[in-house]
Design a protein around this motif. Structure first.
Motif, PDB file in Angstrom:
ATOM      1  N   ASP A  83      -3.092 115.100 -26.828  1.00 23.34           N
ATOM      2  CA  ASP A  83      -3.983 115.814 -27.750  1.00 23.34           C
ATOM      3  C   ASP A  83      -3.282 117.059 -28.275  1.00 23.34           C
ATOM      4  N   HIS A  84      -3.755 117.547 -29.398  1.00 24.59           N
ATOM      5  CA  HIS A  84      -3.127 118.756 -29.950  1.00 24.59           C
ATOM      6  C   HIS A  84      -4.065 119.475 -30.899  1.00 24.59           C
ATOM      7  N   GLU A  85      -5.283 119.650 -30.476  1.00 24.42           N
ATOM      8  CA  GLU A  85      -6.418 120.245 -31.200  1.00 24.42           C
ATOM      9  C   GLU A  85      -6.521 119.706 -32.620  1.00 24.42           C
ATOM     10  N   PRO A 145       5.579 111.135 -42.452  1.00 23.67           N
ATOM     11  CA  PRO A 145       6.793 111.746 -41.859  1.00 23.67           C
ATOM     12  C   PRO A 145       6.662 113.250 -41.594  1.00 23.67           C
ATOM     13  N   LEU A 146       5.678 113.896 -42.193  1.00 20.86           N
ATOM     14  CA  LEU A 146       5.499 115.323 -41.871  1.00 20.86           C
ATOM     15  C   LEU A 146       4.711 115.496 -40.572  1.00 20.86           C
ATOM     16  N   HIS A 147       4.131 114.404 -40.086  1.00 18.86           N
ATOM     17  CA  HIS A 147       3.294 114.438 -38.883  1.00 18.86           C
ATOM     18  C   HIS A 147       3.915 113.517 -37.828  1.00 18.86           C
ATOM     19  N   GLY A 148       3.189 112.556 -37.344  1.00 17.30           N
ATOM     20  CA  GLY A 148       3.720 111.721 -36.259  1.00 17.30           C
ATOM     21  C   GLY A 148       4.914 110.890 -36.669  1.00 17.30           C
ATOM     22  N   PHE A 163      15.858 117.591 -48.646  1.00 17.37           N
ATOM     23  CA  PHE A 163      16.134 117.340 -47.231  1.00 17.37           C
ATOM     24  C   PHE A 163      15.522 118.418 -46.353  1.00 17.37           C
ATOM     25  N   ARG A 164      14.839 118.023 -45.305  1.00 12.08           N
ATOM     26  CA  ARG A 164      14.318 118.969 -44.313  1.00 12.08           C
ATOM     27  C   ARG A 164      14.847 118.578 -42.945  1.00 12.08           C
ATOM     28  N   LEU A 165      14.953 119.559 -42.061  1.00 13.21           N
ATOM     29  CA  LEU A 165      15.407 119.267 -40.710  1.00 13.21           C
ATOM     30  C   LEU A 165      14.222 118.686 -39.946  1.00 13.21           C
ATOM     31  N   MET A 166      14.148 117.362 -39.924  1.00 13.41           N
ATOM     32  CA  MET A 166      12.987 116.711 -39.298  1.00 13.41           C
ATOM     33  C   MET A 166      12.958 117.035 -37.807  1.00 13.41           C
ATOM     34  N   GLY A 167      11.748 117.241 -37.278  1.00 12.43           N
ATOM     35  CA  GLY A 167      11.609 117.624 -35.873  1.00 12.43           C
ATOM     36  C   GLY A 167      11.657 119.120 -35.673  1.00 12.43           C
ATOM     37  N   PHE A 168      11.813 119.836 -36.809  1.00 13.63           N
ATOM     38  CA  PHE A 168      11.813 121.313 -36.733  1.00 13.63           C
ATOM     39  C   PHE A 168      10.616 121.878 -37.489  1.00 13.63           C
ATOM     40  N   GLY A 169      10.104 122.970 -37.002  1.00 14.01           N
ATOM     41  CA  GLY A 169       8.988 123.640 -37.669  1.00 14.01           C
ATOM     42  C   GLY A 169       7.656 123.097 -37.182  1.00 14.01           C
ATOM     43  N   HIS A 170       6.644 123.922 -37.341  1.00 11.83           N
ATOM     44  CA  HIS A 170       5.299 123.500 -36.902  1.00 11.83           C
ATOM     45  C   HIS A 170       4.274 124.424 -37.530  1.00 11.83           C
ATOM     46  N   ARG A 171       3.126 123.848 -37.883  1.00  9.52           N
ATOM     47  CA  ARG A 171       2.080 124.657 -38.499  1.00  9.52           C
ATOM     48  C   ARG A 171       1.568 125.734 -37.539  1.00  9.52           C
ATOM     49  N   VAL A 172       1.519 125.407 -36.265  1.00  7.80           N
ATOM     50  CA  VAL A 172       0.915 126.370 -35.314  1.00  7.80           C
ATOM     51  C   VAL A 172       1.977 127.067 -34.469  1.00  7.80           C
ATOM     52  N   PRO A 230       6.019 123.834 -26.485  1.00  6.39           N
ATOM     53  CA  PRO A 230       6.218 123.624 -25.041  1.00  6.39           C
ATOM     54  C   PRO A 230       6.528 122.173 -24.699  1.00  6.39           C
ATOM     55  N   ARG A 231       6.035 121.268 -25.527  1.00  9.21           N
ATOM     56  CA  ARG A 231       6.303 119.836 -25.283  1.00  9.21           C
ATOM     57  C   ARG A 231       7.783 119.530 -25.526  1.00  9.21           C
ATOM     58  N   ALA A 232       8.343 120.200 -26.540  1.00  6.52           N
ATOM     59  CA  ALA A 232       9.763 119.950 -26.862  1.00  6.52           C
ATOM     60  C   ALA A 232      10.655 120.384 -25.712  1.00  6.52           C
ATOM     61  N   GLY A 282      -0.162 107.587 -27.224  1.00  5.63           N
ATOM     62  CA  GLY A 282      -0.379 108.833 -26.471  1.00  5.63           C
ATOM     63  C   GLY A 282      -1.579 109.586 -26.998  1.00  5.63           C
ATOM     64  N   ARG A 283      -1.719 109.628 -28.339  1.00  2.00           N
ATOM     65  CA  ARG A 283      -2.769 110.463 -28.949  1.00  2.00           C
ATOM     66  C   ARG A 283      -4.151 109.835 -28.895  1.00  2.00           C
ATOM     67  N   LEU A 284      -4.225 108.555 -28.546  1.00  2.00           N
ATOM     68  CA  LEU A 284      -5.516 107.857 -28.506  1.00  2.00           C
ATOM     69  C   LEU A 284      -6.589 108.591 -27.701  1.00  2.00           C
TER      70      LEU A 284
HETATM   71  C1  SDX Z   1       3.613 117.016 -35.568  1.00  2.00           C
HETATM   72  O1  SDX Z   1      -0.248 119.966 -36.285  1.00  2.00           O
HETATM   73  C2  SDX Z   1       0.133 119.458 -35.168  1.00  2.00           C
HETATM   74  O2  SDX Z   1      -0.269 119.867 -34.093  1.00  2.00           O
HETATM   75  C3  SDX Z   1       1.111 118.286 -35.347  1.00  2.00           C
HETATM   76  C4  SDX Z   1       1.750 117.760 -34.041  1.00  2.00           C
HETATM   77  C5  SDX Z   1       0.715 117.087 -33.117  1.00  2.00           C
HETATM   78  O3  SDX Z   1       0.980 117.030 -31.910  1.00  2.00           O
HETATM   79  O4  SDX Z   1      -0.293 116.534 -33.667  1.00  2.00           O
HETATM   80  O5  SDX Z   1       2.387 118.827 -33.340  1.00  2.00           O
HETATM   81  C6  SDX Z   1       2.798 116.677 -34.361  1.00  2.00           C
HETATM   82  O6  SDX Z   1       3.272 116.611 -36.649  1.00  2.00           O
HETATM   83  C7  SDX Z   1       4.811 117.917 -35.412  1.00  2.00           C
HETATM   84  C8  SDX Z   1       5.514 118.232 -36.776  1.00  2.00           C
HETATM   85  C9  SDX Z   1       6.393 117.026 -37.132  1.00  2.00           C
HETATM   86  N1  SDX Z   1       6.931 117.185 -38.517  1.00  2.00           N
HETATM   87  C10 SDX Z   1       8.236 117.480 -38.739  1.00  2.00           C
HETATM   88  O7  SDX Z   1       9.061 117.703 -37.829  1.00  2.00           O
HETATM   89  C11 SDX Z   1       8.632 117.470 -40.209  1.00  2.00           C
HETATM   90  C12 SDX Z   1       9.531 118.683 -40.513  1.00  2.00           C
HETATM   91  N2  SDX Z   1       8.710 119.884 -40.448  1.00  2.00           N
HETATM   92  C13 SDX Z   1       8.138 120.407 -41.660  1.00  2.00           C
HETATM   93  O8  SDX Z   1       7.877 119.457 -42.652  1.00  2.00           O
HETATM   94  C14 SDX Z   1       7.108 121.509 -41.454  1.00  2.00           C
HETATM   95  O9  SDX Z   1       7.663 122.394 -40.564  1.00  2.00           O
HETATM   96  C15 SDX Z   1       5.705 121.138 -40.994  1.00  2.00           C
HETATM   97  C16 SDX Z   1       5.090 120.124 -41.884  1.00  2.00           C
HETATM   98  C17 SDX Z   1       5.729 120.644 -39.594  1.00  2.00           C
HETATM   99  C18 SDX Z   1       4.872 122.427 -41.029  1.00  2.00           C
HETATM  100  O10 SDX Z   1       4.803 122.804 -42.346  1.00  2.00           O
HETATM  101  P1  SDX Z   1       3.968 124.104 -42.799  1.00  2.00           P
HETATM  102  O11 SDX Z   1       3.260 124.741 -41.663  1.00  2.00           O
HETATM  103  O12 SDX Z   1       3.147 123.709 -43.993  1.00  2.00           O
HETATM  104  O13 SDX Z   1       5.073 125.116 -43.178  1.00  2.00           O
HETATM  105  P2  SDX Z   1       5.738 125.218 -44.598  1.00  2.00           P
HETATM  106  O14 SDX Z   1       6.051 123.837 -45.114  1.00  2.00           O
HETATM  107  O15 SDX Z   1       4.883 126.106 -45.433  1.00  2.00           O
HETATM  108  O16 SDX Z   1       7.127 125.909 -44.238  1.00  2.00           O
HETATM  109  C19 SDX Z   1       7.252 127.331 -44.168  1.00  2.00           C
HETATM  110  C20 SDX Z   1       8.687 127.602 -44.614  1.00  2.00           C
HETATM  111  C21 SDX Z   1       9.020 127.001 -45.980  1.00  2.00           C
HETATM  112  O17 SDX Z   1      10.071 127.765 -46.533  1.00  2.00           O
HETATM  113  P3  SDX Z   1       9.686 128.977 -47.593  1.00  2.00           P
HETATM  114  O18 SDX Z   1       8.850 128.319 -48.692  1.00  2.00           O
HETATM  115  O19 SDX Z   1       8.894 130.003 -46.788  1.00  2.00           O
HETATM  116  O20 SDX Z   1      11.017 129.486 -48.086  1.00  2.00           O
HETATM  117  O21 SDX Z   1       9.592 126.958 -43.691  1.00  2.00           O
HETATM  118  C22 SDX Z   1      10.347 125.970 -44.387  1.00  2.00           C
HETATM  119  C23 SDX Z   1       9.590 125.644 -45.642  1.00  2.00           C
HETATM  120  O22 SDX Z   1      10.467 125.160 -46.650  1.00  2.00           O
HETATM  121  N3  SDX Z   1      10.415 124.815 -43.483  1.00  2.00           N
HETATM  122  C24 SDX Z   1      11.503 124.067 -43.283  1.00  2.00           C
HETATM  123  C25 SDX Z   1      11.141 123.119 -42.309  1.00  2.00           C
HETATM  124  N4  SDX Z   1       9.862 123.308 -41.963  1.00  2.00           N
HETATM  125  C26 SDX Z   1       9.418 124.359 -42.691  1.00  2.00           C
HETATM  126  N5  SDX Z   1      12.744 124.109 -43.829  1.00  2.00           N
HETATM  127  C27 SDX Z   1      13.614 123.167 -43.402  1.00  2.00           C
HETATM  128  N6  SDX Z   1      13.345 122.221 -42.449  1.00  2.00           N
HETATM  129  C28 SDX Z   1      12.115 122.178 -41.903  1.00  2.00           C
HETATM  130  N7  SDX Z   1      11.849 121.261 -40.982  1.00  2.00           N
END
Ligand code: SDX
Length: 427
Positions: A228-230, A262-265, A299-308, A314-316, A387-389
């Motif tokens: 779960d992840h709220e 691809p931005l989520h699971g 191109f984005r670095l997949m697996g990096f960044g998070h809304r919260v 901590p899971r990573a 897992g999320r079920l």
């Molecule tokens: C999950 O919400 C949850 O709890 C989800 C989850 C769960 O358990 O349910 O934790 C599972 O979905 C994890 C996230 C998996 N997704 C990825 O790994 C995809 C790559 N990440 C990004 O697409 C992004 O970080 C998000 C979608 C995860 C979050 O996006 P946000 O919160 O909308 O942030 P944003 O896109 O507004 O980014 C803020 C800044 C931006 O740059 P600026 O406009 O400020 O210059 O950070 C940059 C973005 O361009 N940025 C990245 C990046 N993530 C954000 N730049 C490069 N690579 C990245 N991965």
């Protein structure tokens, strides 16, 4: 003394109560905003908007804290098993041995799937993505289990819960067997929930099935970490669909589709595809770091960044440690793990990533373990869904028991103002 928020618009002041949670989070309750001030809020992606009050999962993104029903993810990953965590998330307490044994026995009772479901699966090409198949099969379950859930009946609710927990792993395993042209099978009641899932996924006709305990333990831990992840995108979808009083299976089917993105699971699959691409390209991580920072480059670095999480997910941390352990135990040497660690090191020292608080999230290392466990990449997000079920079930149940209203956000209209219709001859 309860807190109050004041909003001033055109010299008029409006006061709204402030809700305080058990972890001292504060939220302005704006349920009377439009009626009193004639305005709405606007918050793209709901980055600052709470959709509900919930007692299931607590996240603190600044400190990298994750707890299920008050228990830390670190303790649960180390000491609990997945079915215990499923029970905890859904019913709110860790089960006694008797409760857990009955829970699993009831789930096993419901783990057969109507033979007719195989005809639906037959209709898909082998090339179909397992997430699309799984979402369709989950929705199709309704046809064979038509009774919508009477949430006011604890017995009815319990029955629906053990049904989906029993049938979902079968459907998930079938999506893999379809791709591998293997006959569809059923579980083995003598096995535990996770070992049974693994056997359904990988057993081959006429071959004896055996699996290392390390593999099951690693899988069990990964399922716990994803449970779960709220109010993430897919869970919010499950709650939104359920708020119209659509059934549990239909709501979960919608959640599967949301999780697929691809931005989520779907990121766990995208991470491995990205790492493979970097490896094929010669392993130049600096080149791909530059691409990730280039606004002109999609191109984005997949697996990096998070809304919260604006700190380490901590899971990573747990998954990264587990990846080293599992690959060592299985004697697997995966070059993409080194590329992943190189990328992580560079990103954590790079101003762009530091300024934006971009850390590895749950998806960055999970695919490396799934791959070491022999799970094909297109099944990674199915593993996330498995897992999320329990989290989806727990959140759907809470939303219905709290009698939440149907979800219906407002908007700010930016289209054409009133204009006269013109016949086609005059256009
Ligand atoms: C999950 O919400 C949850 O709890 C989800 C989850 C769960 O358990 O349910 O934790 C599972 O979905 C994890 C996230 C998996 N997704 C990825 O790994 C995809 C790559 N990440 C990004 O697409 C992004 O970080 C998000 C979608 C995860 C979050 O996006 P946000 O919160 O909308 O942030 P944003 O896109 O507004 O980014 C803020 C800044 C931006 O740059 P600026 O406009 O400020 O210059 O950070 C940059 C973005 O361009 N940025 C990245 C990046 N993530 C954000 N730049 C490069 N690579 C990245 N991965």
């Amino acid at each position: 003394m309860s807190k109050v928020a004041t909003i001033e618009i055109d010299g008029e002041k409006y006061e709204f109560p402030v809700v305080e949670g058990t972890e001292n989070e504060l939220g302005i309750d704006i349920k009377k905003l439009r009626a009193e001030a004639g305005v709405i809020t606007l918050d793209r992606g709901y980055k600052n908007t709470g959709s509900c009050e919930s007692a299931i999962t607590f996240l603190n993104g600044e400190e990298g804290i994750l707890r299920y029903r008050g228990y830390s993810i670190e303790a649960l990953a180390e000491k609990a098993d997945f079915l215990e965590v499923a029970y905890l998330l859904i019913f709110g307490e860790l089960p006694t041995k008797t409760q857990l044994d009955k829970f699993y026995a009831d789930i096993k009772e419901e783990s057969t799937v109507d033979e007719e479901m195989k005809k639906i699966l037959d209709g898909f090409p082998k090339s179909a993505h397992p997430m699309g198949v799984l979402s369709s099969l989950t929705s199709a379950l309704i046809a064979f289990n038509p009774s919508s859930v009477n949430v006011d009946s604890a017995e009815d609710m319990y029955k629906a819960i053990v049904k989906i927990l029993g049938k979902f792993p079968v459907l998930a395993a079938w999506t893999l067997r379809k791709k591998n042209s293997l006959p569809l099978n059923y579980g083995d009641d003598s096995l535990g929930y996770v070992e049974n899932l693994h056997k359904m996924m990988f057993e081959k006709p006429g071959k004896s099935y055996k699996v290392d305990k390390e593999v099951i333990d690693a899988l069990d831990k990964l399922l716990i970490l994803h449970a779960d992840h709220e109010q993430n995108c897919s869970t919010s979808t499950v709650r939104m669909v359920g708020s119209s009083h659509a059934g549990l299976f239909a709501s979960i089917s919608a959640g599967i589709s949301a999780l697929w993105g691809p931005l989520h699971g779907g990121a766990n699959q995208a991470v491995i595809e990205m790492l493979e691409r970097i490896k094929e390209d010669g392993g130049d991580t600096k080149k791909f770091m530059a691409k990730a920072k280039d606004k002109e480059d999609p191109f984005r670095l997949m697996g990096f960044g998070h809304r919260v999480y604006k700190n380490f997910d901590p899971r990573a941390k747990i998954i990264k440690k587990s990846a080293d352990e599992v690959l060592a135990q299985l004697g697997v040497d995966d070059p993409v793990l080194d590329i992943a660690k190189g990328l992580e090191k560079e990103a954590l020292e790079d101003q762009y990533f530091v300024d934006r608080k971009l850390y590895p999230n749950v998806d960055f290392y999970s695919g490396i373990i799934y791959r070491a466990l022999g799970i094909p990449v297109e099944m990674f997000t199915v593993m996330f869904a498995l897992g999320r079920l329990p989290g989806w079930i727990a959140q759907w149940r809470e939303m219905r028991l709290m009698k939440e209203p149907i979800g219906r956000p407002r908007q700010i209209y930016t289209g054409a103002n009133l204009r006269e219709f013109k016949e086609v001859e005059k256009r």
